[in-house]
Design a protein around this motif. Structure first.
Motif, PDB file in Angstrom:
ATOM      1  N   PRO A 289       1.267  -1.349  -0.393  1.00 26.65           N
ATOM      2  CA  PRO A 289       0.136  -0.083  -0.174  1.00 26.65           C
ATOM      3  C   PRO A 289       1.166   1.359  -0.117  1.00 26.65           C
ATOM      4  O   PRO A 289       1.906   1.398   0.176  1.00 26.65           O
ATOM      5  CB  PRO A 289      -1.320  -0.051   1.027  1.00 26.65           C
ATOM      6  CG  PRO A 289       0.114  -0.892   2.263  1.00 26.65           C
ATOM      7  CD  PRO A 289       1.081  -1.859   0.993  1.00 26.65           C
ATOM      8  N   THR A 295      -4.869  -0.533   0.650  1.00 25.14           N
ATOM      9  CA  THR A 295      -4.749  -1.630   0.207  1.00 25.14           C
ATOM     10  C   THR A 295      -3.834  -2.222   0.714  1.00 25.14           C
ATOM     11  O   THR A 295      -2.950  -2.231  -0.786  1.00 25.14           O
ATOM     12  CB  THR A 295      -5.989  -2.126  -0.252  1.00 25.14           C
ATOM     13  OG1 THR A 295      -7.091  -1.619  -0.377  1.00 25.14           O
ATOM     14  CG2 THR A 295      -5.837  -3.315  -0.784  1.00 25.14           C
ATOM     15  N   CYS A 296      -3.010  -3.507   0.827  1.00 21.96           N
ATOM     16  CA  CYS A 296      -2.339  -4.245   0.268  1.00 21.96           C
ATOM     17  C   CYS A 296      -2.325  -5.434  -0.701  1.00 21.96           C
ATOM     18  O   CYS A 296      -3.311  -6.300   0.118  1.00 21.96           O
ATOM     19  CB  CYS A 296      -0.932  -4.842   1.905  1.00 21.96           C
ATOM     20  SG  CYS A 296       0.716  -5.717   0.935  1.00 21.96           S
ATOM     21  N   SER A 316      -5.372  -9.747   0.053  1.00 29.59           N
ATOM     22  CA  SER A 316      -5.449  -9.339   0.845  1.00 29.59           C
ATOM     23  C   SER A 316      -6.090  -8.221   1.434  1.00 29.59           C
ATOM     24  O   SER A 316      -6.805  -8.629   1.892  1.00 29.59           O
ATOM     25  CB  SER A 316      -5.811  -8.035  -0.375  1.00 29.59           C
ATOM     26  OG  SER A 316      -5.475  -8.648  -2.284  1.00 29.59           O
ATOM     27  N   SER A 318      -6.446  -4.679   4.164  1.00 26.48           N
ATOM     28  CA  SER A 318      -6.334  -2.619   4.003  1.00 26.48           C
ATOM     29  C   SER A 318      -6.833  -2.233   5.112  1.00 26.48           C
ATOM     30  O   SER A 318      -7.081  -2.971   6.741  1.00 26.48           O
ATOM     31  CB  SER A 318      -7.715  -2.677   3.443  1.00 26.48           C
ATOM     32  OG  SER A 318      -7.890  -2.952   2.181  1.00 26.48           O
ATOM     33  N   TRP A 325       0.323  -5.910   7.296  1.00 28.03           N
ATOM     34  CA  TRP A 325       0.216  -6.955   6.312  1.00 28.03           C
ATOM     35  C   TRP A 325       1.537  -7.500   5.561  1.00 28.03           C
ATOM     36  O   TRP A 325       0.912  -8.853   5.322  1.00 28.03           O
ATOM     37  CB  TRP A 325       0.538  -5.915   5.319  1.00 28.03           C
ATOM     38  CG  TRP A 325       1.117  -4.756   4.537  1.00 28.03           C
ATOM     39  CD1 TRP A 325       1.042  -3.345   5.220  1.00 28.03           C
ATOM     40  CD2 TRP A 325       2.341  -5.138   3.564  1.00 28.03           C
ATOM     41  NE1 TRP A 325       2.333  -2.751   4.515  1.00 28.03           N
ATOM     42  CE2 TRP A 325       2.912  -3.289   4.264  1.00 28.03           C
ATOM     43  CE3 TRP A 325       3.350  -5.880   3.619  1.00 28.03           C
ATOM     44  CZ2 TRP A 325       4.102  -3.484   3.754  1.00 28.03           C
ATOM     45  CZ3 TRP A 325       4.185  -5.558   2.914  1.00 28.03           C
ATOM     46  CH2 TRP A 325       5.351  -4.106   2.811  1.00 28.03           C
ATOM     47  N   GLN A 398     -13.731  -9.443  -5.309  1.00 32.16           N
ATOM     48  CA  GLN A 398     -12.837  -8.076  -5.230  1.00 32.16           C
ATOM     49  C   GLN A 398     -11.591  -7.732  -6.026  1.00 32.16           C
ATOM     50  O   GLN A 398     -11.904  -6.724  -6.909  1.00 32.16           O
ATOM     51  CB  GLN A 398     -12.982  -7.321  -4.239  1.00 32.16           C
ATOM     52  CG  GLN A 398     -13.769  -7.403  -2.981  1.00 32.16           C
ATOM     53  CD  GLN A 398     -12.806  -7.030  -1.420  1.00 32.16           C
ATOM     54  OE1 GLN A 398     -12.941  -8.024  -0.486  1.00 32.16           O
ATOM     55  NE2 GLN A 398     -13.202  -5.756  -0.739  1.00 32.16           N
ATOM     56  N   ASP A 419      -5.071  -2.781  -6.512  1.00 28.40           N
ATOM     57  CA  ASP A 419      -3.591  -3.140  -5.847  1.00 28.40           C
ATOM     58  C   ASP A 419      -3.574  -5.238  -5.874  1.00 28.40           C
ATOM     59  O   ASP A 419      -2.610  -4.620  -5.543  1.00 28.40           O
ATOM     60  CB  ASP A 419      -4.233  -3.074  -4.696  1.00 28.40           C
ATOM     61  CG  ASP A 419      -4.490  -0.827  -4.213  1.00 28.40           C
ATOM     62  OD1 ASP A 419      -3.359  -0.468  -4.412  1.00 28.40           O
ATOM     63  OD2 ASP A 419      -5.554  -0.660  -3.900  1.00 28.40           O
ATOM     64  N   ARG A 420      -5.349  -4.963  -5.754  1.00 26.02           N
ATOM     65  CA  ARG A 420      -5.610  -7.093  -6.422  1.00 26.02           C
ATOM     66  C   ARG A 420      -4.958  -7.593  -7.322  1.00 26.02           C
ATOM     67  O   ARG A 420      -4.072  -8.514  -7.678  1.00 26.02           O
ATOM     68  CB  ARG A 420      -6.815  -7.136  -5.774  1.00 26.02           C
ATOM     69  CG  ARG A 420      -7.309  -6.746  -4.308  1.00 26.02           C
ATOM     70  CD  ARG A 420      -8.716  -7.359  -4.159  1.00 26.02           C
ATOM     71  NE  ARG A 420      -8.865  -5.888  -2.475  1.00 26.02           N
ATOM     72  CZ  ARG A 420      -9.423  -6.660  -1.554  1.00 26.02           C
ATOM     73  NH1 ARG A 420      -8.757  -8.485  -1.972  1.00 26.02           N
ATOM     74  NH2 ARG A 420     -10.246  -6.291  -0.444  1.00 26.02           N
TER      75      ARG A 420
END
Length: 444
Positions: A289, A295-296, A316, A318, A325, A398, A419-420
């Motif tokens: 992130p 979000t990672c 993932s 957040s 994370w 997601q 991010d995902r």
């Protein structure tokens, strides 16, 4: 018992405990019990409850079998009882046939919702429904926008609005014309209002209506209706649960897809399997992130002995600090016995590797630097999905929403950054770049 008396009784009953309520109702005469049973709002739930406030459009966007039609019919019936012989209500559907078969004569339609003793006359040839109060409801079709140019109404019910004819290209479709003509004629009485009941589809008209300042949206899922057949609910979820169609038609979600998406919803559904075969190698992709609230992206992908790559899990998270994370990455690596963790270093440089190794020193971390844009990195991976060389082992809503928002021009999906999707692309790229076996992460 009048409707007013029934409502007053219901309010008193609502304040009692279940035991006290049963005792009170046991002593009521049959007409009173019938009047209470016929008061739909007594048993309304969640998204079926009429919102408070100064709204002009109430949009119920929900899954099939949620009870949207029943709410629409009950709401219109209640308005007809209130306004009397001068009342004029518009009933609009994709076709006149649907107005008749669903909104008027359907098992949850206006005729079925009539109270004991109420006389409702459906004049089929004229397309007019006359309520006991004298209020008239007029059937209109979204196929003929011009017919609504001129008529005035106190209230309107628009059913399955997302099915109305959409716009072609950048022009206005018939659905848009129907809506505009209806709204311009909704000017009778002090508080003209519209109820919209529809299953969600990502059409411009529905997006436009939901964005109006005086629109209130409620919704729900097929599973929320305890009165629908349990066998249907179980079978529908078994067949469609988690898929694009299931999320739209059963869960009542608005499933958007960016124009020119690298992953269309059809590609994603075609690539889906229930479980991956025996794997030769697993990689965890990590997109760190940019800040503490971000979000990672943490996505596990593997390559099978059949040569195909598979999305295995979306882990993932957040809102976690780096240590948080990083621990999730370590847990995912151990769970999948990953041979490599591929992490983008643009957001933190060597700090990313340091944080990961601080949590688990033996993690096989590989840092990668993004020298091209997200879309450019994603295109080769998207091609693998389109040609059947990459699959999705399960359902990851997601992640799939982000993939459907990636286009050659950039990202048009949910949130500020994919991010995902980025994490998945890093993992897939590593798998296709290098397929030899490597030691897997195991905790001793």
């Amino acid at each position: 018992m009048s409707r007013e008396m029934a409502q007053a009784t219901l309010k008193r009953l609502a304040r009692l405990s279940p035991e006290e309520r049963c005792k009170v109702m046991a002593g009521m005469p049959e007409p009173a019990l019938r009047a209470i049973a016929e008061e739909f709002w007594w048993g309304a739930r969640g998204g079926q409850i009429e919102p408070e406030g100064d709204w002009r459009v109430w949009a119920i966007v929900a899954g099939r079998g949620f009870g949207k039609t029943r709410v629409g019919a009950e709401w219109v019936s209640a308005r007809a009882r209130e306004i009397g012989p001068e009342g004029r209500i518009a009933l609009v559907a994709a076709s006149l046939d649907e107005v008749e078969k669903v909104m008027v004569e359907g098992e949850s339609g206006l005729l079925a919702c009539a109270r004991s003793g109420e006389r409702i006359e459906w004049q089929r040839s004229r397309g007019i429904l006359v309520f006991d109060s004298g209020t008239q409801a007029f059937a209109w079709s979204a196929e003929k926008p011009g017919m609504l140019r001129g008529p005035q109404h106190h209230f309107a019910w628009c059913d399955e609005l997302a099915k109305w004819a959409p716009a072609a290209g950048r022009g206005r479709g018939r659905g848009e014309e129907v809506w505009d003509n209806l709204m311009l004629g909704l000017r009778l009485g002090e508080r003209p209002r519209t109820i919209v009941t529809t299953t969600p589809r990502p059409v411009p008209l529905l997006h436009r209506i939901l964005a109006l300042p005086r629109t209130v949206e409620t919704g729900g899922r097929t599973a929320d209706n305890p009165f629908s057949a349990e066998d249907f609910r179980e079978a529908a979820m078994a067949m469609y649960g988690g898929t694009r169609l299931g999320r739209q038609e059963l869960d009542g979600e608005m499933i958007d897809e960016a124009e020119g998406a690298l992953w269309t919803r059809e590609i994603l559904d075609a690539a889906r399997i229930e479980a991956a075969p025996e794997l030769a190698r697993v990689v965890i992709g990590v997109d760190p992130p940019g800040g503490a609230a971000g979000t990672c992206g943490i996505v596990a992908c593997g390559i099978g002995k059949d040569g195909r790559a598979y999305v295995l899990g979306d882990h993932s998270v957040s809102g976690l600090r780096p240590e948080g994370w990083a621990r999730r990455v370590a847990v995912a690596a151990e769970a999948w016995e990953a041979s490599r963790i591929v992490a983008e270093k643009n957001q933190g440089g060597d700090m990313v590797e340091s944080v990961l190794r601080a949590v688990e020193s033996a993690l096989p971390v590989k840092l990668v630097c993004a020298t091209r844009g997200k879309a450019a990195r994603a295109e080769p991976v998207a091609l693998r999905f389109e040609t059947g060389k990459a699959r999705i082992a399960g359902r990851f809503p997601q992640l799939e929403d982000e993939l459907a928002g990636l286009t050659c021009a950039g990202f048009e999906g949910p949130g500020d950054s994919p991010d995902r999707a980025d994490a998945m692309v890093w993992a897939m790229s590593e798998l296709f770049e290098k397929t030899r076996g490597e030691p897997r992460v195991r905790r001793l």
